[in-house]
Design a protein around this motif. Structure first.
Motif, mmCIF file in Angstrom:
data_model
loop_
_atom_site.group_PDB
_atom_site.id
_atom_site.type_symbol
_atom_site.label_atom_id
_atom_site.label_comp_id
_atom_site.label_asym_id
_atom_site.label_seq_id
_atom_site.Cartn_x
_atom_site.Cartn_y
_atom_site.Cartn_z
ATOM 1 N N TRP A 65 47.996 12.991 -76.113
ATOM 2 C CA TRP A 65 48.648 14.045 -75.357
ATOM 3 C C TRP A 65 49.816 13.561 -74.497
ATOM 4 O O TRP A 65 50.606 14.362 -73.991
ATOM 5 N N PRO A 125 47.943 18.338 -80.648
ATOM 6 C CA PRO A 125 47.956 17.570 -79.404
ATOM 7 C C PRO A 125 46.567 17.491 -78.799
ATOM 8 O O PRO A 125 45.807 18.459 -78.817
ATOM 9 N N VAL A 179 47.104 22.581 -74.647
ATOM 10 C CA VAL A 179 48.473 22.732 -75.127
ATOM 11 C C VAL A 179 48.458 22.386 -76.605
ATOM 12 O O VAL A 179 48.011 21.305 -76.992
ATOM 13 N N SER A 180 48.893 23.313 -77.444
ATOM 14 C CA SER A 180 48.846 23.111 -78.887
ATOM 15 C C SER A 180 50.166 23.542 -79.512
ATOM 16 O O SER A 180 51.026 24.136 -78.851
ATOM 17 N N THR A 181 50.303 23.252 -80.799
ATOM 18 C CA THR A 181 51.489 23.667 -81.542
ATOM 19 C C THR A 181 51.179 24.958 -82.279
ATOM 20 O O THR A 181 50.229 25.021 -83.053
ATOM 21 N N ASN A 201 55.372 24.381 -78.488
ATOM 22 C CA ASN A 201 54.256 23.913 -77.674
ATOM 23 C C ASN A 201 53.740 25.098 -76.858
ATOM 24 O O ASN A 201 54.467 25.670 -76.047
ATOM 25 N N ILE A 227 57.078 23.502 -72.201
ATOM 26 C CA ILE A 227 56.254 24.507 -72.857
ATOM 27 C C ILE A 227 57.160 25.601 -73.427
ATOM 28 O O ILE A 227 58.109 26.048 -72.780
#
Length: 830
Positions: A454, A473, A557-559, A568, A644
């Motif tokens: 991360w 992530p 937090v992801s894609t 993000n 973000i």
């Protein structure tokens, strides 16, 4: 009823009702021979002994072990979808952990609005909450595929709300898995199957001057091999008891159904396309069924001791190693390091899922009462690894695999139960009285991954940081948390026949949750038999679904791909400062009002049931839109969230109205020369309408005001599942031969489009499944068959909706998108 404190009368009712579900107790012990011989006897939705499926006040479907065995599928959810028109099991791909723990729905509602029981006791949920753009977004549901089909004696599906009878989550209905209770005999099954398919390819035109030509018109594939080894054995325990042990091993290869990727993959050389472009495999992304390696053990036992005291219990353990994919990172992308991946790379998301449960109980009699006590524990843990990837911000020093962290959910339930009958001269049948209490503890923990999964390592690309493991992530230390809550409840259930033709029942349940307060639910049900051939039945009830700890405390937090752009995306806890600044509040329970009216018609052995229903739900818990507006991102930055591109959080406030009709026709036919047939025609028609969406004053004050729950989410509720589904099947047996044929028509479905992209309509499709079997001897049976015999696919999206190539086939397909499945199975009994 909702508030901080319970009224004094309600507290008194809870204190008096200090016993719990005796129905569950009866389901644990060996059933009497007459019940084993009559598969129509049910224990779900009623607490009266020997009630048949056609004599209940609400519709109950029964799927037997033979029905499960005579299908090609190896997943319980998929088998239920084939057997029940009101049950849907879309199978998404490219959705992180949701590829591995896939949601199913009943009557078009959410995956977490159906309660799952094992032997009439509450089953623990999965720790995974689905945050991706698929059916069931925002839900954390029970993973039915942790239960091996070999352990199942029958599955009962109550298509009616039952919160007053069973507690939270039973808004859409109840699925009760009844385990085998054999004290002798056994069976071992070996099956092998694979996808043999040919699908049409729809692709964009290549760039001007490209040297790789047009896409092929179609593609032939042989993949998705599945090996399944399963069996069960019954053992005696004392004079009357049993120990049943079931095992299963599943090895499944992935299927790849991506579109044709016409994009440029490599940097140009001297102004010309790289020569490698012409040989690059443009079916470049896993998109279909995941890879699985899974082992499961399930045991069920019961015994009667001296004095009539019955002990019962079961336990299970499953470990699932899964591998699915994120989207391709091209060789020329900033997210790639050509020295590590000269041709680009597909990140592999590899969750390890561990699921365990155990229950022990005792059933005894005291005077006129049948009493029961049980204690259960269940836990589900998902731990992610990410492989074949990198953290671009670490430069050439980056690892290529990462421990990304994960989460766990566990549930402990204590039940106390009592039931008796009371003779009353003015009634046509004794009054059945059941009352009880339940105490439940739920816990949820999220743990961080290693720092490199991360972290921002500081290496910039075009003056921009690209941190974290590509594809998935890891969870950050700020995401990590551990929380628990308790709930106590009690119920009273009365059922009787005021007259020989009239059946009526009343159920009341009060519950107190440590995190949001109290709730009182009730249910009235009635049935009137005008004759042996015709009856009417009706129910009226209010229901409850408590917010899950997963929805309350998940963050990451992801894609996420939003309008085909990777961003993000942060998922915020409702209690996070940034979420509060956007109007988030502590989650409250969903409340429903269910009404149904049905008819039962019988002619000799033929039966027809028609059941209409209307379900209104207030304050549904939803995951908000992916908020991408500049003013939202500025607000996030002020709260410490930088880099973000989108944000979302869980919130109450969506109201829906669902109405529909279920119809089931059964016609068994026996002939002297042609054998025995069992014909079934079943249909479901469902409409869901969103009548209210959430709005917060905090977001409304921004200019322009972001939409918190807009077109995509509304349309996913209203059109994301088929509005109608029709199934016709026939089972046949003659001597050593047998066969099953099934045709299922899935109605039109819509995949919502993210502006400026339009919606995509998936047309209605009909799938045909065939299976044939032959008894080689008394103990050995051979089966061959094919699911989706005619190799039907959902409609392909045009290039305007699939510019990247990888998602040509929609996530919203109600029957998946992997084509024909051919299988062979050998069953050996002993």
């Amino acid at each position: 009823m909702h508030g901080k404190f319970m009224p004094r009368k309600q507290v008194l009712a809870l204190a008096i009702a200090s016993l719990s579900t005796v129905q569950g107790a009866r389901a644990q012990t060996a059933n009497p021979p007459d019940e084993q011989a009559n598969a129509t006897v049910v224990v779900t939705g009623t607490r009266v002994n020997n009630r048949s499926a056609l004599d209940t006040s609400a519709p109950v479907d029964i799927i037997t072990a033979d029905t499960l065995k005579n299908t090609g599928v190896t997943e319980l959810n998929q088998a239920l979808s084939a057997a029940l028109p009101s049950f849907n099991f879309p199978r998404p791909g490219l959705t992180d952990g949701t590829d591995t723990v896939r949601p199913a729905t009943l009557r078009g509602l959410g995956p977490d609005q159906t309660l799952v029981l094992v032997n009439s006791k509450r089953r623990h949920a999965s720790s995974l909450v689905n945050v991706n753009g698929t059916v069931g977004r925002g839900a954390a549901a029970v993973d039915m595929n942790t239960i091996p089909a070999a352990a199942v004696r029958a599955i009962e599906v109550l298509r009616d709300g039952a919160s007053a009878q069973y507690g939270s989550d039973a808004i859409a209905g109840v699925i009760n898995v009844r385990l085998r209770n054999n004290r002798e005999g056994g069976e071992f099954s070996t099956s092998y199957g694979k996808r043999i398919s040919d699908y049409a390819v729809v692709a964009a035109a290549p760039p001007s001057g490209a040297n790789w030509g047009a896409a092929p018109a179609s593609r032939k594939v042989h993949d998705g091999d599945v090996l399944n080894l399963s069996g069960w054995k019954g053992l005696p325990w004392g004079e009357t008891g049993f120990v049943m042990i079931a095992v299963e091993y599943l090895d499944q290869k992935h299927t790849e159904r991506s579109g044709y990727d016409m994009r440029q993959q490599y940097p140009k050389v001297a102004g010309a396309f790289d020569r490698r472009e012409s040989s690059f495999n443009r079916f470049d992304t896993w998109y279909g069924e995941p890879e699985l390696s899974q082992g499961t053990l399930f045991a069920n036992a019961a015994n009667t001791l001296a004095g009539g005291v019955k002990l019962y219990g079961w336990s299970s353990y499953q470990q699932r190693n899964a591998r699915s994919a994120a989207t391709l990172r091209r060789a020329s992308q900033d997210q790639n390091i050509p020295a590590l991946y000269p041709d680009g790379y597909v990140p592999i998301i590899a969750p390890l899922v561990a699921d365990a449960s155990a229950l022990g109980g005792v059933n005894w009699s005291s005077g006129d009462w049948d009493l029961d006590a049980s204690l259960s524990y269940g836990k589900n843990k998902v731990h992610y690894s990410v492989e074949n990837t990198l953290n671009r911000s670490y430069g050439a020093a980056t690892p290529t695999s990462f421990d990304a962290g994960g989460f766990a959910y566990d549930q402990t339930v204590l039940n106390l139960a009592g039931q008796r009958t009371v003779e009353m001269a003015q009634l046509a049948a004794p009054l059945n009285v059941a009352l009880g209490a339940e105490a439940r503890r739920e816990a949820y923990a999220l743990f961080a991954g290693e720092a490199a999964s991360w972290d921002n390592g500081g290496v910039l690309v075009n003056n921009t940081p690209i941190p974290a493991a590509q594809g998935f992530p890891g969870f950050r230390p700020s995401d990590a948390s551990s929380h628990s809550r308790t709930a106590i409840g009690a119920y009273l259930d009365l059922e009787t026949k005021p007259s020989p033709q009239m059946l009526s029942s009343l159920a009341l349940r009060g519950e107190h949750y440590s995190d949001f307060g109290d709730n009182l639910t009730g249910k009235l049900a009635a049935r009137y038999d005008f004759s042996k051939q015709f009856a009417l039945r009706a129910t009226l009830q209010n229901g409850l679904r408590a917010p899950s700890p997963q929805q309350q405390y998940f963050s990451t937090v992801s894609t996420a791909f939003i309008a085909n752009v990777a961003l993000n995306t942060v998922t915020l806890r409702p209690g996070d400062g940034a979420a509060i600044a956007m109007g988030a509040k502590p989650l409250d329970a969903e409340k429903s009002l269910n009404a149904s009216l049905g008819a039962v018609l019988r002619w000799d052995k033929t039966s027809l049931t028609l059941d209409a229903y209307r379900i209104t739900i207030r304050d549904r818990i939803v995951l908000s839109e992916n908020l991408t507006a500049a003013n939202v991102l500025a607000l996030l930055a002020s709260k410490g969230y930088t880099g973000i591109g989108a944000a979302r959080f869980f919130i109450n406030g969506v109201d829906t109205r669902t109405h529909g009709l279920d119809a089931v026709l059964n016609w068994p036919l026996s002939t002297e020369s042609a054998g025995k047939f069992d014909f079934t025609l079943a249909a479901n028609v469902t409409r869901t309408e969103v009548t209210k969406v959430p709005v917060t004053a905090e977001l409304a004050a921004l200019n322009p005001a972001p939409v918190l729950f807009g077109h995509v989410n509304v349309l996913a509720f209203e059109r994301g599942q088929p509005r109608n589904k029709i199934s016709a099947s026939s089972a046949w047996k003659l001597g050593a031969w047998g066969a099953t044929a099934r045709a299922t028509r899935y109605g039109e479905t819509v995949e919502p489009g993210v502006a400026p992209l339009p919606d995509f309509v998936l047309p209605a499709k009909t799938l045909v499944d065939l299976e044939a079997r032959y008894a080689l001897s008394k103990n050995v049976q051979l089966q061959v068959g094919a699911d989706n015999v005619f190799d039907i696919y959902p409609g392909a999206k045009p290039p305007t909706l699939n510019p990247n190539g990888f998602s040509m086939l929609s996530q919203y397909s109600p029957f998946g998108r992997s084509g024909r499945y051919v299988f062979v199975r050998m069953n050996t009994s002993f």
